[in-house]
Each structure stands twice: as C-alpha cells, then as structure tokens.
Design a protein around this motif. Structure first.
Motif, PDB file in Angstrom:
ATOM      1  N   ALA A 219      11.364  86.260  75.238  1.00 48.18           N
ATOM      2  CA  ALA A 219      10.258  86.668  74.378  1.00 48.18           C
ATOM      3  C   ALA A 219      10.010  88.160  74.336  1.00 48.18           C
ATOM      4  O   ALA A 219       9.506  88.678  73.341  1.00 48.18           O
ATOM      5  CB  ALA A 219       8.979  85.950  74.823  1.00 48.18           C
TER       6      ALA A 219
ATOM      7  N   TYR B 234      10.695  82.134  71.489  1.00 55.35           N
ATOM      8  CA  TYR B 234      10.371  80.815  72.028  1.00 55.35           C
ATOM      9  C   TYR B 234      11.129  79.763  71.247  1.00 55.35           C
ATOM     10  O   TYR B 234      11.629  80.014  70.146  1.00 55.35           O
ATOM     11  CB  TYR B 234       8.866  80.540  72.012  1.00 55.35           C
ATOM     12  CG  TYR B 234       8.204  80.654  70.660  1.00 55.35           C
ATOM     13  CD1 TYR B 234       8.228  79.599  69.740  1.00 55.35           C
ATOM     14  CD2 TYR B 234       7.523  81.812  70.301  1.00 55.35           C
ATOM     15  CE1 TYR B 234       7.622  79.708  68.503  1.00 55.35           C
ATOM     16  CE2 TYR B 234       6.897  81.936  69.069  1.00 55.35           C
ATOM     17  CZ  TYR B 234       6.945  80.882  68.173  1.00 55.35           C
ATOM     18  OH  TYR B 234       6.343  80.986  66.946  1.00 55.35           O
TER      19      TYR B 234
ATOM     20  N   ILE C  97       9.281  79.317  76.517  1.00 51.89           N
ATOM     21  CA  ILE C  97       9.201  80.757  76.291  1.00 51.89           C
ATOM     22  C   ILE C  97       9.731  81.470  77.526  1.00 51.89           C
ATOM     23  O   ILE C  97       9.340  81.155  78.652  1.00 51.89           O
ATOM     24  CB  ILE C  97       7.758  81.202  75.950  1.00 51.89           C
ATOM     25  CG1 ILE C  97       7.710  82.713  75.678  1.00 51.89           C
ATOM     26  CG2 ILE C  97       6.756  80.778  77.021  1.00 51.89           C
ATOM     27  CD1 ILE C  97       6.392  83.173  75.060  1.00 51.89           C
TER      28      ILE C  97
ATOM     29  N   THR D 259      16.217  81.677  75.114  1.00 49.53           N
ATOM     30  CA  THR D 259      14.972  82.276  74.649  1.00 49.53           C
ATOM     31  C   THR D 259      14.635  83.473  75.530  1.00 49.53           C
ATOM     32  O   THR D 259      14.844  83.431  76.748  1.00 49.53           O
ATOM     33  CB  THR D 259      13.804  81.278  74.690  1.00 49.53           C
ATOM     34  OG1 THR D 259      12.574  81.984  74.442  1.00 49.53           O
ATOM     35  CG2 THR D 259      13.690  80.586  76.029  1.00 49.53           C
TER      36      THR D 259
END
Length: 684
Positions: free
Chosen positions: A148, A171, A193, A146
């Motif tokens: 973001a 996320y 995240i 992940t």
C-alpha cells in the motif's frame, strides 16, 4: 482498569447482534483460519548451507507440513506471506547471481506455488537485488502481491505502472467462498493490505533512489482502510512487514516498526506481521500495554508474528458472525506453531516432499556455487567470543572493507585517516533455541570456499564510506556499547554481560583506532541509538595514532576528521552518529561479500602453475578494542553465554583475552562462562 477501544466496540456489537436476532434463530457464523509465513529469507529447505547439513529447525519444507496439517483441521482457511522472501540464504544469493532467464520462474516461487498462497506482500529485503530482478521474480507467483505505501517515482516503473501510481496494488479484495457452522455455503469479501518500512529508500538507495516513493505505514492505513470498507471489504487483514514499534501516544509517522499503532486503526480485523524475526504472541511481550498474550491480542486485535526462516507458522482463528448483511469478528485466537521442539530437541514435522522437489535443481546449483575455492586461512575463524572481545571474523571483514575503499578513495580524501566498521552478524541470536545455538561463524583453518565467505558476511550489502569527526565517532561507539548491560561493582551476585535487546549486528567494532568499554557505566544510548543519558561515558581511552606516531586524544580526537568504511545499511540509515546520506563520500557497486572474497584471494595468492596457494589470509584480531578492567572491593561474577561444543571450548581456551571459566550447559546448545575483568589486561 479501562477496557481497550476494540474490546468495548466488540461488546457493543455483540449486544446489538443478539438484540437483533429473532428468537430461536441462530446467527450465521463462520470459522476462518488465517495462516502466515514471514521472513523465510530464501530458506526453502531444512538445510544449512554453511555447515552442509540438514537442519530440522528451519525451512519452508518443514513449515509446509504445518500449513497442510492446519488446513486439514478446518473448513475455511487462507494463507499469506509477509515478505523478506527472496534474499537471506545462499540459495537466494545463487539465483540472484546466476540471474533468471526470460520467462523462468524463480525456484522460490516454484516452491510457494505448490502451497496455493492467497496473497503476499513485500519485505525490505525484496529490494536487495534491484527492481528488475524483483519484477521478474514476482511475475512467477501464482498469487497476487499488495503493497500500500510504495509508489512509482520515475516515468514508468514496470509495464502498466507509471509515475505516482502504486508499484503493486495497495490492497486486494477477494471473494472467499466458505462453509458456515451450520454447513451452509457463504461468501465473504476479504480485504488484504500490505506495508513495508519506508526505510527501504535508505537501505537500498543504490537500487531505489529516484525510482520509488514510500509513504508512512500508519498514515497510509488510516487513509486506505476506510476506502477498502467502502469498496465492500467485510474483513480487513493487514499484512505488515514491520515490527511492534512504539506503544505511546506520540508515534513517528515514518517509523520502521508500526504494528502496535496499526492495531489501533479502526476497521482492521487482524494484523499479520514480521520483520523483527521474533515470535508473537510470547511471554516476552506480556508487559506491553493492552496486550493479551494468551489470546494473542494487541489492543483487542488478534496479531501474530512467526519468527524467521520458516521456524514457525503464524495462525489466527477468527469467528465471524453475520448481522444485517455485515460480517463482524466476535472472537479470535492468535498463536504460532513451531517446526521444532526445543524442549525435546526433536522436530514436530517432517519436510514436505513437494517443496523439496520444487527446489531440487536450485539446491544442487547452490551446493556447487558454495564450494568454489577462493583461498586459504592461516587460522580458525570462529565467532564464539565476538560479543566479548575483538574477533577474527569481524577483523577479516573490517580489513577487507578498508582495503577496497582505500583502492577507490578520491585523492582529496586520501590524507584523512581511513577506519572500518564491522559487526558480528552471527553470534548466537537470542540464545533461546538450538537454531540460535547454530548461529555462529565456524570457518576452520585451511582452504576457503565461497561458502565460507557467505558465512562470514551474510547479507548482500554494498560497500559505502562516510566522513565524520571524532566526536561523532565516539557516539557511534557509545551506541554500539549498549550491547553490554551495566555492571554493579558492589554486587557479588551473578551478572549477565550481554544485552540481548541490542542485536549483535548493531554491535559495531571500528578498526583503526583504540578504545576501551567501561561496562560499569550506564549506556548513553538505547538499542536504537536514541539518547537516554547525555552524561554517560562508556567509551574510554579513545585514541588514534597516525603514521608518524602522533597520538590524538580527547579534544584533538573529537575535532579530527575520519573516513569509515562500512555498508549501505549502516551508512544511509542515520541511526548511528556520523551516518546518514549527507555523510556518504564513497558508494561502491561492490557488495561487502565481494570485497571480502577479493581480499581473501589477494592475500592467498593462488599459483596456477603449481595449482596451489602460495600464502594465506591472516584473520588474527588486533585487539584494538577491549573491555576496561574493573576495580571492585568484592569479587564480581560476570557471565555470558556462547556455543556449547568441543570446538567452541577449545577455541575459547586458546584465544580468550580475559580469564574465562565454563560453568554449565543448557539443553539447547549453549554454555555459560564466567569472565574475570578484575585482572590486569594484556598490553595492546
């Protein structure tokens, strides 16, 4: 004293929870352990490729044993990695240079796959080898990534990811099946995240320009955390490849280090961080506002940072309580676990056999890769004195950079004086552990291999040149001089010279000019090159002598143009005066290490017919800079620490520019020396 926002919120939640619980009914609670690795930098094994010896103070093989023990203690746990994974050790460099065959799994991913990671995020060094290599490497992970705040900026970045879309999922929501404190099964939705510093666009411009967009960490968090909550996340775990950062009210949204600000974003349950290679919680951070070092809290939020190279495991223990179908954190404890005990100088755990087996082939390949012959050295190259005086390890890098830039500098720039900036990358670290005590370059006189070149230049930076004027050049050096603490000329008490808050890799030495550093004066800039005293003046006797013998000083020097050979990290960040993308005049695909190898080979002149080197590279420092001699009515007691070993002591005795006296040794491998600056300095 007012309570932190999150503490007041927790008290309110607990009051409501117990008020709503029926009499004699225990609320449902779950204990969840969150484990973190970060900044492994391709150190999979407990092995130092520069010394060729086992090092029990580092490596994922040791951390893995901590992970397995920590998991065995609890019923519910998750494991995440916080990035800076694939670059930073010779093993990482070897695989990047060799490349990955189609469908081949990177050995580092083979190692991580044995540990069943739940999720990971990207660090800034993931981008050092280019995007194609990154995509291929991450494809071998059996866990998701992940990130973001990274977006695709070209038509298509990788299959399924087009312009304007997140490079990797912003996320991840995972359903976690857990056992509560009553032994009953429960299900919790964990939201992860990840974040990376926006500065990757500058640090790896040659790989990322026009291909990626990177947004603010804090702005992205404020926008996406509510979205995660709306999507069903019960507990949100921020995995930030970022340091602590500013603790004030006003925060630069594009700042590199944002963790303190992240702990103030509503909805984040815990922050796992890294990037700055420190350990949190630790006593050094107890001065931070709203910090609880005992519990490992920042603004009431549990936070952990597990050092570097696998020397620590981050661990956050959360107690979650359910009320009206929602899970809340009702207590937390963050801490780190060390693989090595510095007090006893003994390992806390042994290496994990599965990790060792996973990278066995790559390890052997790395060993062979490091042994490739590149030349000869006419003298020892040790960095034991690199923070105190001009140094052969820094000198050699500076000479190599300047030679490479001179070969390719455009004709219109060839009449401008060419200088070279280099810094001591390995000079003892924070002087806290046996691991730090090993962080010195130790390349002996005689045959040189690629292992020695990798030791002399650790990072896969590329050669870049900037154009600036003498006034900017002086401020560049003024920021570098923040490495020294200010000396009180009236005190006879022991005074430490080196400012450990200023990283040695930011102590740039600029070769091709002459200057002195007056450590009795205050610093003009802090360790981030932010102005703190506009009238301060540590750089004195700054001058340049041209080929005809003309000397430029003062106003003439300030107005004169210069070219400085450096690396892409330094050139593009804009942190030091005279740097930034608008100052770049030459950008090469060559890494600084490749330039160094080429220079050593050129100076050594190998003769194939006789199978021997006809000459050797001379790394002797030219002492173009020095500390200014001090005048005081009292005898000053100036001290610094360096490696405590027979080799270090012999080198210091043979090469000290100033009188130096060894005073003592500690239990982690350092010796303290007294430095006498109240004598006449040797002539340049």
């Amino acid at each position: 004293m007012p309570q932190p926002r999150s503490s007041m919120l927790l008290l309110t939640l607990l009051t409501g929870l117990f008020a709503c619980s029926p009499p004699n009914e225990q609320p449902v609670q779950v204990k969840l352990r969150v484990l973190e690795t970060s900044d492994l930098h391709a150190n999979m094994l407990d092995f130092n490729y520069y010394s060729g010896q086992t090092d029990p103070s580092l490596g994922l093989a040791r951390t893995a044993s901590l992970i397995k023990a920590a998991r065995a203690q609890v019923q519910n746990s998750v494991l995440v990695d916080n990035g800076d994974l694939i670059q930073g050790s010779p093993l990482g460099d070897y695989i990047a240079q060799r490349g990955l065959a189609e469908g081949e799994i990177h050995p580092i991913m083979l190692a991580l796959n044995t540990l069943d990671y739940d999720v990971a995020t990207l660090g800034n060094h993931e981008f050092n080898f280019g995007l194609p290599f990154l995509y291929q490497t991450l494809a071998g992970a059996n866990f998701p990534y992940t990130s973001a705040n990274i977006y695709c900026a070209e038509v298509q970045c990788r299959p399924g990811v087009k312009q304007g879309e997140h490079l990797y999922p912003p996320y991840i929501l995972q359903q976690k099946h857990v056992i509560d404190t009553q032994g009953q099964p429960q299900q919790i939705t964990l939201g992860y995240i990840g974040f990376v510093p926006p500065q990757i666009l500058s640090w790896d411009k040659q790989h990322l320009a026009g291909k990626l967009r990177v947004d603010s960490i804090i702005d992205t968090a404020k926008r996406l955390v509510p979205e995660m909550q709306a999507a069903g996340a019960d507990v949100i775990i921020a995995i930030a490849h970022s340091g602590l950062g500013h603790t004030g009210v006003e925060v630069d949204p594009m700042a590199e280090n944002m963790v303190y600000a992240l702990t103030q974003v509503p909805g984040i349950a815990t922050v796992l961080f890294g990037h700055s290679h420190a350990v949190f919680p630790a006593a050094q951070f107890q001065h931070l506002p709203s910090a609880d070092i005992t519990q490992g809290l920042l603004n009431g939020i549990p936070a952990v940072m597990p050092g570097r190279w696998g020397d620590h495991l981050g661990m956050v223990d959360l107690t979650l309580q359910q009320n009206a179908g929602e899970w809340q954190v009702v207590s937390a404890q963050a801490q780190t676990l060390a693989v090595f005990d510095n007090a006893t100088q003994q390992p806390n755990v042994e290496a994990d056999a599965a990790i060792v087996a996973a990278v066995a082939e790559a390890h052997q390949g790395t060993m062979a890769f490091m042994q490739r012959s590149i030349g000869m050295a006419s003298a020892d190259m040790y960095s034991f004195l690199a923070q105190i005086q001009d140094d052969p390890t820094v000198q050699l890098v500076a000479d190599a950079q300047r030679t490479r830039v001179a070969e390719l500098l455009p004709p219109e720039l060839q009449d401008i004086p060419l200088l070279s900036a280099a810094a001591p990358f390995k000079a003892g670290g924070k002087l806290e552990s046996s691991n730090d005590a090993e962080q010195y370059i130790q390349v002996s006189q005689g045959p040189l291999s690629f292992r020695n070149a990798a030791d002399l230049y650790l990072y896969p930076n590329t050669v870049v040149a900037v154009k600036l004027n003498g006034a900017e050049l002086k401020d560049w050096l003024e920021c570098s001089a923040n490495q020294f603490l200010q000396i009180d000329l009236t005190s006879t008490a022991p005074q430490t010279l080196i400012n450990l808050a200023h990283s040695s890799y930011n102590f740039d030495v600029i070769d091709g000019i002459h200057y002195q550093i007056d450590v009795s004066q205050p610093s003009k800039f802090n360790h981030r090159c932010e102005l703190v005293n506009a009238s301060a003046n540590r750089i004195v006797d700054l001058r340049y002598t041209d080929a005809s013998g003309k000397v430029y000083r003062d106003a003439e020097f300030a107005a004169k143009s210069f070219i400085v050979a450096t690396n892409n990290y330094r050139a593009y960040t804009g942190m030091f005066a005279g740097t930034g993308s608008d100052k770049v005049v030459l950008e090469l695909p060559d890494t600084n290490r490749e330039a160094l190898v080429a220079y050593i080979e050129q100076q050594s002149q190998y003769d194939a017919a006789s199978d021997r080197y006809l000459s050797a590279v001379n790394p002797k420092a030219d002492h173009n800079w020095r500390l200014l001699p001090l005048k005081s009515a009292v005898q000053l007691d100036l001290r610094f620490k360096t490696r405590d070993s027979a080799a270090a002591q012999q080198f210091i005795q043979a090469n000290n520019y100033w009188p130096m006296t060894k005073l003592s040794s500690d239990n982690v491998g350092f010796a303290e020396y007294r430095l006498d600056l109240q004598v006449a300095a040797p002539a340049n």
